[in-house]
Design a protein around this motif. Structure first.
Motif, PDB file in Angstrom:
ATOM      1  N   LEU A  54      -9.860   8.342  41.004  1.00  0.00           N
ATOM      2  CA  LEU A  54     -10.058   6.899  40.850  1.00  0.00           C
ATOM      3  C   LEU A  54     -10.455   6.560  39.421  1.00  0.00           C
ATOM      4  N   TYR A  55     -11.463   7.259  38.893  1.00  0.00           N
ATOM      5  CA  TYR A  55     -11.921   6.949  37.540  1.00  0.00           C
ATOM      6  C   TYR A  55     -10.905   7.354  36.478  1.00  0.00           C
ATOM      7  N   TYR A  56     -10.159   8.419  36.726  1.00  0.00           N
ATOM      8  CA  TYR A  56      -9.110   8.821  35.797  1.00  0.00           C
ATOM      9  C   TYR A  56      -8.028   7.741  35.726  1.00  0.00           C
ATOM     10  N   ASN A  57      -7.598   7.259  36.894  1.00  0.00           N
ATOM     11  CA  ASN A  57      -6.583   6.208  36.925  1.00  0.00           C
ATOM     12  C   ASN A  57      -7.102   4.920  36.291  1.00  0.00           C
ATOM     13  N   LEU A  58      -8.359   4.602  36.551  1.00  0.00           N
ATOM     14  CA  LEU A  58      -8.968   3.419  35.954  1.00  0.00           C
ATOM     15  C   LEU A  58      -9.029   3.565  34.436  1.00  0.00           C
ATOM     16  N   GLY A  59      -9.390   4.740  33.976  1.00  0.00           N
ATOM     17  CA  GLY A  59      -9.399   5.001  32.531  1.00  0.00           C
ATOM     18  C   GLY A  59      -8.015   4.841  31.921  1.00  0.00           C
ATOM     19  N   ASN A  60      -7.004   5.348  32.599  1.00  0.00           N
ATOM     20  CA  ASN A  60      -5.629   5.210  32.109  1.00  0.00           C
ATOM     21  C   ASN A  60      -5.203   3.745  32.043  1.00  0.00           C
ATOM     22  N   ALA A  61      -5.565   2.978  33.058  1.00  0.00           N
ATOM     23  CA  ALA A  61      -5.201   1.556  33.067  1.00  0.00           C
ATOM     24  C   ALA A  61      -5.893   0.823  31.917  1.00  0.00           C
ATOM     25  N   TYR A  62      -7.172   1.126  31.698  1.00  0.00           N
ATOM     26  CA  TYR A  62      -7.865   0.501  30.565  1.00  0.00           C
ATOM     27  C   TYR A  62      -7.238   0.932  29.236  1.00  0.00           C
ATOM     28  N   TYR A  63      -6.856   2.186  29.136  1.00  0.00           N
ATOM     29  CA  TYR A  63      -6.210   2.675  27.914  1.00  0.00           C
ATOM     30  C   TYR A  63      -4.926   1.906  27.631  1.00  0.00           C
ATOM     31  N   LYS A  64      -4.142   1.673  28.676  1.00  0.00           N
ATOM     32  CA  LYS A  64      -2.874   0.955  28.508  1.00  0.00           C
ATOM     33  C   LYS A  64      -3.087  -0.490  28.078  1.00  0.00           C
ATOM     34  N   LYS A 117      -7.573  -3.721  41.143  1.00  0.00           N
ATOM     35  CA  LYS A 117      -7.540  -2.975  42.407  1.00  0.00           C
ATOM     36  C   LYS A 117      -8.505  -1.790  42.352  1.00  0.00           C
ATOM     37  N   TYR A 118      -8.464  -1.033  41.261  1.00  0.00           N
ATOM     38  CA  TYR A 118      -9.359   0.118  41.125  1.00  0.00           C
ATOM     39  C   TYR A 118     -10.823  -0.324  41.085  1.00  0.00           C
ATOM     40  N   GLU A 119     -11.100  -1.398  40.357  1.00  0.00           N
ATOM     41  CA  GLU A 119     -12.481  -1.901  40.285  1.00  0.00           C
ATOM     42  C   GLU A 119     -12.960  -2.382  41.659  1.00  0.00           C
ATOM     43  N   ALA A 120     -12.053  -2.909  42.467  1.00  0.00           N
ATOM     44  CA  ALA A 120     -12.420  -3.329  43.822  1.00  0.00           C
ATOM     45  C   ALA A 120     -12.843  -2.123  44.664  1.00  0.00           C
ATOM     46  N   VAL A 121     -12.176  -1.003  44.467  1.00  0.00           N
ATOM     47  CA  VAL A 121     -12.556   0.220  45.177  1.00  0.00           C
ATOM     48  C   VAL A 121     -13.944   0.669  44.719  1.00  0.00           C
ATOM     49  N   VAL A 122     -14.178   0.639  43.412  1.00  0.00           N
ATOM     50  CA  VAL A 122     -15.488   1.017  42.869  1.00  0.00           C
ATOM     51  C   VAL A 122     -16.569   0.093  43.410  1.00  0.00           C
ATOM     52  N   ALA A 123     -16.277  -1.200  43.493  1.00  0.00           N
ATOM     53  CA  ALA A 123     -17.253  -2.187  43.977  1.00  0.00           C
ATOM     54  C   ALA A 123     -17.648  -1.926  45.429  1.00  0.00           C
ATOM     55  N   PHE A 175      -6.547   1.361  46.540  1.00  0.00           N
ATOM     56  CA  PHE A 175      -6.234   2.426  45.596  1.00  0.00           C
ATOM     57  C   PHE A 175      -4.721   2.589  45.474  1.00  0.00           C
ATOM     58  N   GLN A 176      -4.031   2.582  46.596  1.00  0.00           N
ATOM     59  CA  GLN A 176      -2.579   2.711  46.587  1.00  0.00           C
ATOM     60  C   GLN A 176      -1.937   1.516  45.875  1.00  0.00           C
ATOM     61  N   GLN A 177      -2.457   0.320  46.110  1.00  0.00           N
ATOM     62  CA  GLN A 177      -1.936  -0.870  45.428  1.00  0.00           C
ATOM     63  C   GLN A 177      -2.152  -0.762  43.923  1.00  0.00           C
ATOM     64  N   GLY A 178      -3.297  -0.211  43.528  1.00  0.00           N
ATOM     65  CA  GLY A 178      -3.564   0.014  42.110  1.00  0.00           C
ATOM     66  C   GLY A 178      -2.562   0.982  41.513  1.00  0.00           C
ATOM     67  N   ASN A 179      -2.269   2.048  42.237  1.00  0.00           N
ATOM     68  CA  ASN A 179      -1.286   3.023  41.766  1.00  0.00           C
ATOM     69  C   ASN A 179       0.094   2.393  41.622  1.00  0.00           C
ATOM     70  N   GLU A 180       0.473   1.561  42.583  1.00  0.00           N
ATOM     71  CA  GLU A 180       1.772   0.894  42.524  1.00  0.00           C
ATOM     72  C   GLU A 180       1.829  -0.083  41.349  1.00  0.00           C
ATOM     73  N   ALA A 181       0.745  -0.820  41.141  1.00  0.00           N
ATOM     74  CA  ALA A 181       0.701  -1.757  40.011  1.00  0.00           C
ATOM     75  C   ALA A 181       0.798  -0.999  38.687  1.00  0.00           C
ATOM     76  N   PHE A 182       0.111   0.128  38.590  1.00  0.00           N
ATOM     77  CA  PHE A 182       0.173   0.937  37.368  1.00  0.00           C
ATOM     78  C   PHE A 182       1.600   1.417  37.133  1.00  0.00           C
ATOM     79  N   SER A 183       2.257   1.884  38.184  1.00  0.00           N
ATOM     80  CA  SER A 183       3.646   2.349  38.062  1.00  0.00           C
ATOM     81  C   SER A 183       4.580   1.231  37.613  1.00  0.00           C
ATOM     82  N   ASP A 184       4.263   0.011  38.021  1.00  0.00           N
ATOM     83  CA  ASP A 184       5.059  -1.162  37.633  1.00  0.00           C
ATOM     84  C   ASP A 184       4.628  -1.740  36.287  1.00  0.00           C
ATOM     85  N   LYS A 185       3.730  -1.033  35.602  1.00  0.00           N
ATOM     86  CA  LYS A 185       3.208  -1.441  34.292  1.00  0.00           C
ATOM     87  C   LYS A 185       2.429  -2.752  34.348  1.00  0.00           C
ATOM     88  N   LYS A 186       1.838  -3.025  35.498  1.00  0.00           N
ATOM     89  CA  LYS A 186       0.958  -4.188  35.672  1.00  0.00           C
ATOM     90  C   LYS A 186      -0.480  -3.672  35.598  1.00  0.00           C
TER      91      LYS A 186
END
Length: 78
Positions: free
Chosen positions: A57-67, A43-49, A25-36
């Motif tokens: 988690l789902y809010y951040n995942l939604g934001n990443a999909y939106y981007k 990373k977020y989907e791995a947590v869900v899996a 989850f933290q790695q996902g947050n860092e990747a999002f901050s780096d615009k990756k």
């Protein structure tokens, strides 16, 4: 002695597995901050899996999909 070593090794494995989703989850947050965003999604989907979920988690995942302009998946995760 063998029993103590076995218990110790089992505890290490259990603790490592419990921390793994938090690390992902933290790695996902860092990747999002780096615009990756695609990395963040993975990373977020791995947590869900792993069977874990939370509002954040789902809010951040939604934001990443939106981007990445995957609006259907973004809405689904929101």
């Amino acid at each position: 002695m063998r029993i103590l070593i076995s218990i110790f090794l089992l505890l290490i494995v259990v603790v490592a597995q419990a921390q793994e989703p938090a690390a992902l989850f933290q790695q996902g947050n860092e990747a999002f901050s780096d615009k990756k965003y695609t990395v963040a999604i993975k990373k977020y989907e791995a947590v869900v899996a792993k069977g874990l979920n939370s509002d954040e988690l789902y809010y951040n995942l939604g934001n990443a999909y939106y981007k990445t302009k995957a609006l259907g998946k973004a809405i689904y995760n929101y």
